[in-house]
Every structure is written in C-alpha cells, then in structure tokens.
Design an enzyme around this catalytic site. Structure first.
Site, PDB file in Angstrom:
ATOM      1  N   THR A   1      21.549  10.178   0.377  1.00 47.70           N
ATOM      2  CA  THR A   1      22.286  11.266  -0.122  1.00 47.70           C
ATOM      3  C   THR A   1      22.245  11.999  -1.834  1.00 47.70           C
ATOM      4  O   THR A   1      22.610  12.589  -1.907  1.00 47.70           O
ATOM      5  CB  THR A   1      24.489  10.862  -0.469  1.00 47.70           C
ATOM      6  N   GLU A   2      21.560  10.271  -2.407  1.00 45.04           N
ATOM      7  CA  GLU A   2      21.261  11.192  -3.595  1.00 45.04           C
ATOM      8  C   GLU A   2      19.866  11.069  -3.634  1.00 45.04           C
ATOM      9  O   GLU A   2      19.663  10.348  -5.118  1.00 45.04           O
ATOM     10  CB  GLU A   2      21.874  10.653  -4.529  1.00 45.04           C
ATOM     11  N   LEU A   3      18.875  11.010  -2.885  1.00 41.48           N
ATOM     12  CA  LEU A   3      16.897  10.793  -3.025  1.00 41.48           C
ATOM     13  C   LEU A   3      16.466  11.583  -4.378  1.00 41.48           C
ATOM     14  O   LEU A   3      16.745  12.349  -4.477  1.00 41.48           O
ATOM     15  CB  LEU A   3      15.918  10.985  -1.721  1.00 41.48           C
TER      16      LEU A   3
ATOM     17  N   GLN B   1      22.594   6.282  -1.304  1.00 39.62           N
ATOM     18  CA  GLN B   1      22.683   7.608  -2.318  1.00 39.62           C
ATOM     19  C   GLN B   1      21.102   7.473  -3.018  1.00 39.62           C
ATOM     20  O   GLN B   1      20.859   8.374  -2.795  1.00 39.62           O
ATOM     21  CB  GLN B   1      23.333   6.744  -4.420  1.00 39.62           C
TER      22      GLN B   1
ATOM     23  N   HIS C   1      18.777   6.188  -5.216  1.00 35.73           N
ATOM     24  CA  HIS C   1      17.780   6.034  -6.616  1.00 35.73           C
ATOM     25  C   HIS C   1      17.584   4.933  -6.876  1.00 35.73           C
ATOM     26  O   HIS C   1      18.083   4.063  -6.893  1.00 35.73           O
ATOM     27  CB  HIS C   1      19.366   6.464  -7.473  1.00 35.73           C
TER      28      HIS C   1
END
Ligand code: GLA
Length: 382
Positions: A272-274, A242, A244
């Site tokens: 995928t969720e930087l 991800q 975070h």
C-alpha cells in the site's frame, strides 16, 4: 530456351524489386511502430490483468496544479490513495469542525478518472488533532470514534472504494501499540472501528494497514489482530503491507511468506505504500515521528544517484514485481507512496531536506531504470 529478358519482364522485375523493398520497409516500419506502441503501454495497462497499480496523491496533485503530474497520474495509475488529506488532523481539526474541501476534490478526481479510490486513514495514533490527545474517558473516545468515522466514511459512502480503517496499531514485537486508543479502550477499539466503518460506508472494502508487518514477529501480531477482528463478527476485507523498504535490503522471503500467510486468512493482500529508500537510515522502522541527526554523510546524492545504486534500485523493484506477479492471485493492489522522487516524504524523513530517489519516476517525471525493469517483466510474460 532463349535466356532473354523481355522489356515487360524487366519492368515487372523492377516493380517486384521495389515492391519487395517497400514491403520490407513497411515490415520494419510496422515492427518499430509496434515496438513504440509496446513501449508506450503504461504501467496500469501492462499489469491490468494482475492487480491495480496505485499512487498516493498530495494536495497539489489533487488540485491539479502541475500538468506534468496530472498527465502521468492518469496515464500510469488506476488506483489512488490520499497521502494526507483524509487524516484526522486535516479533515476533523476540532470536535465540531470538519474540513472536506480537499477530500471532496480527491474523490471527485478519482471518479473523473475512473480510478479505485482508497481513503487513508480513519483511526491512526499519528496526525491526530490536539483535542483527541486531551480525551481522558472511554465514553468521550468512543464518541470521537463514532462521530469521526460516521462523518468521514459516511460522507464518501458509495464513492470511496476501500478504507484503511486502522493504521499502525502494532509494535515491532507484535504487541499492541500503546496509543491513546489502546490506553483508554483496550483491544475493543479495533473491532469497534471496523464495525463503525462497515455501517458508515457499506460497500467499501475495509483494511488493516501497517509497516514492517512482513517481519515475522510483527506479522504474527497482525495475524492475531486480524483473526480477533474476524472472531468478533466485524468485517475486515484486506491487509496492507505498507512496503517502505531500503535499497539492497528488501526482505523478499519475509514478504513472500507474509503474502501467503495473510492470504490464508481469507482476505485480500495489498502493498500500500511502496517506496525503496536509498539514503542512510538508523533504523528500519517507518514511524513518522522518528528523527535522525543530519551529518555530512547523511545526504550523499544531492546532484545525482550513482549508477550502481540506480541499478540496485532497479533490480530490487524488478525482483519485487516478479514476486508480486508470482502471487498475483492473492494481491489486489500495489500502490506507490508518491508519484515521483521529488515529492516523496522520504526527502524530509527522518531528516528534513535530503535528496532521495525511492520511486520509479524521477524529478522530471521521467521513467527510471526501475520502471523499465518492471515493464519488461510483462513484455516477457505477454
Ligand atoms: C505512514 C502512514 C502514511 C504516511 C507515511 C509517511 O506509513 O501510513 O500515511 O504518513 O507514514 O508519508
């Protein structure tokens, strides 16, 4: 020989002189135009040969309510992920009721802009509708998984290009999270989800997605999980780290190690969720249920981000993208979790109403120093 300049020669010298000036003016003009053009290359163009550059879209963006967002998204990104609207609580609120209004608009949006479309997410223990939490039997839960995945992944068959089939199934120590799915069905729910997705959406890439899976213990758990899926004969095409992270504390070594180890499983690796959080946090977990108490120190940058933090953020992004470029053969996509700072979930988590700055575009949709750093990496290699 007489050293006399003829009138014709003067004219031609004058012409030559002005010609030279005009040539050099045009050289300057061409090179500054070139520079401008280079500067106006977008992120997706700069990284075109490396990996997809994605962003998460919220409902307002999917509905194209803000023209500035709209312009930036289509200019800078070539992949999209649905931030919330395909989560079960929204798309499947009751046993026999689905709500595809925003899902349809989302897929339509991606197709119109020729983007790689990611569906997020089919099976996750959070943002589940109440009726799933009330399920007590294996049969009913299996039936929920089957009907849910058939209906949602099936609806966008051939249109959604990749699905986060399973989100966040692991604890920090790499053991299986005791979710409603694991409690009732045990490990079997995991390959089952992948098999159902493969049947419902043949052709879509199928992913496992989680936060902190770059950390050694959780990474080991993810590797075991992926291998076990593969052993059952179910298909898994990729893993999403991800991403975070926290400013000044990005775990570069662990990230690199994870890219290598995940790629060695023969699957695609994605970030995928930087986002890179700049505000104080009490834990490194990205569990959406986590909360933190608000005190006067927890929201320090309400007016602006101090330069020192801005520079650190830019340097973290630069080093991350250096690493991503180094492993461009293993990374298929890097997706930011949001378009600009103003709409990041981190303004409301783990405390509501803070002013956060985790992305590369500011609240006015302007590129931040982090953006320039990421772009200049490509200017050096091109
Ligand atoms: C997790 C989920 C995302 C989202 C973020 C916070 O990472 O995968 O869907 O909820 O938390 O926005």
């Amino acid at each position: 020989m007489e050293n006399r300049t003829q009138p014709g020669a003067i004219k031609s010298k004058v012409r030559g002189f002005f010609g030279a000036i005009s040539i050099s003016i045009s050289i300057i003009w061409v090179s500054s135009a070139q520079e401008k053009q280079n500067n106006s290359i977008s992120l997706k163009q700069a990284y075109h040969a490396d990996f997809l550059i994605g962003t998460a879209l919220n409902a307002a963006q999917i509905e194209e309510k803000d023209s500035r967002a709209e312009q930036l998204i289509s200019q800078q990104f070539n992949a999209i992920t649905s931030e919330n609207i395909l989560k079960a609580v929204i798309v499947h609120p009751q046993w026999d009721r689905y709500n595809f209004t925003l899902g349809d608009k989302y897929v339509d949006y991606g197709e119109r802009h020729h983007m790689f479309i990611v569906g997020h997410t089919l099976i996750w223990h959070r943002q589940l509708p109440g009726f799933v939490h009330r399920i007590r039997t294996k049969d009913s839960l299996n039936l929920f998984m089957k009907t849910h995945i058939n209906a949602v992944a099936g609806r966008y068959k051939g249109r959604i290009n990749g699905w986060d089939v399973l989100n966040e199934a692991l604890n920090e120590d790499g053991t299986y999270r005791n979710s409603v799915f694991y409690r009732i069905l045990g490990f079997d729910y995991i390959p089952y989800a992948f098999k159902l997705a493969e049947l419902a959406a043949p052709g879509a890439e199928l992913y496992y997605n989680d936060y902190n899976i770059e950390q050694p213990a959780k990474r080991a758990g993810a590797i075991t999980l992926i291998k076990k899926i593969q052993e059952t004969g179910a298909r898994i095409d990729g893993v999403g780290i991800q991403g975070h992270w926290h400013v000044g504390k990005v775990p570069f070594k662990d990230i690199e190690e994870s890219i290598l180890q995940f790629a060695a499983l023969g699957i695609k690796v994605m970030v995928t969720e930087l986002d890179i959080e700049v505000l104080p946090r009490n834990s490194s977990e990205a569990d959406v249920n986590q909360r933190m108490r608000s005190t006067p120190d927890t929201n320090p940058y309400t007016k602006r981000l101090p330069d020192s933090v801005q520079q650190q953020l830019a340097s973290d992004y630069e080093n991350l993208f250096k690493l991503f470029l180094k492993h461009r053969d293993k990374l298929s996509r890097v997706t930011f979790w949001g378009v600009n700072d103003g709409q990041s979930w981190l303004n409301n988590w783990p405390i509501m109403g803070r002013t956060n700055y985790p992305l590369i575009f500011d609240r006015q949709y302007k590129p931040k120093p982090a953006y320039d750093k990421i772009m200049s990496l490509k200017a050096q290699t091109n």
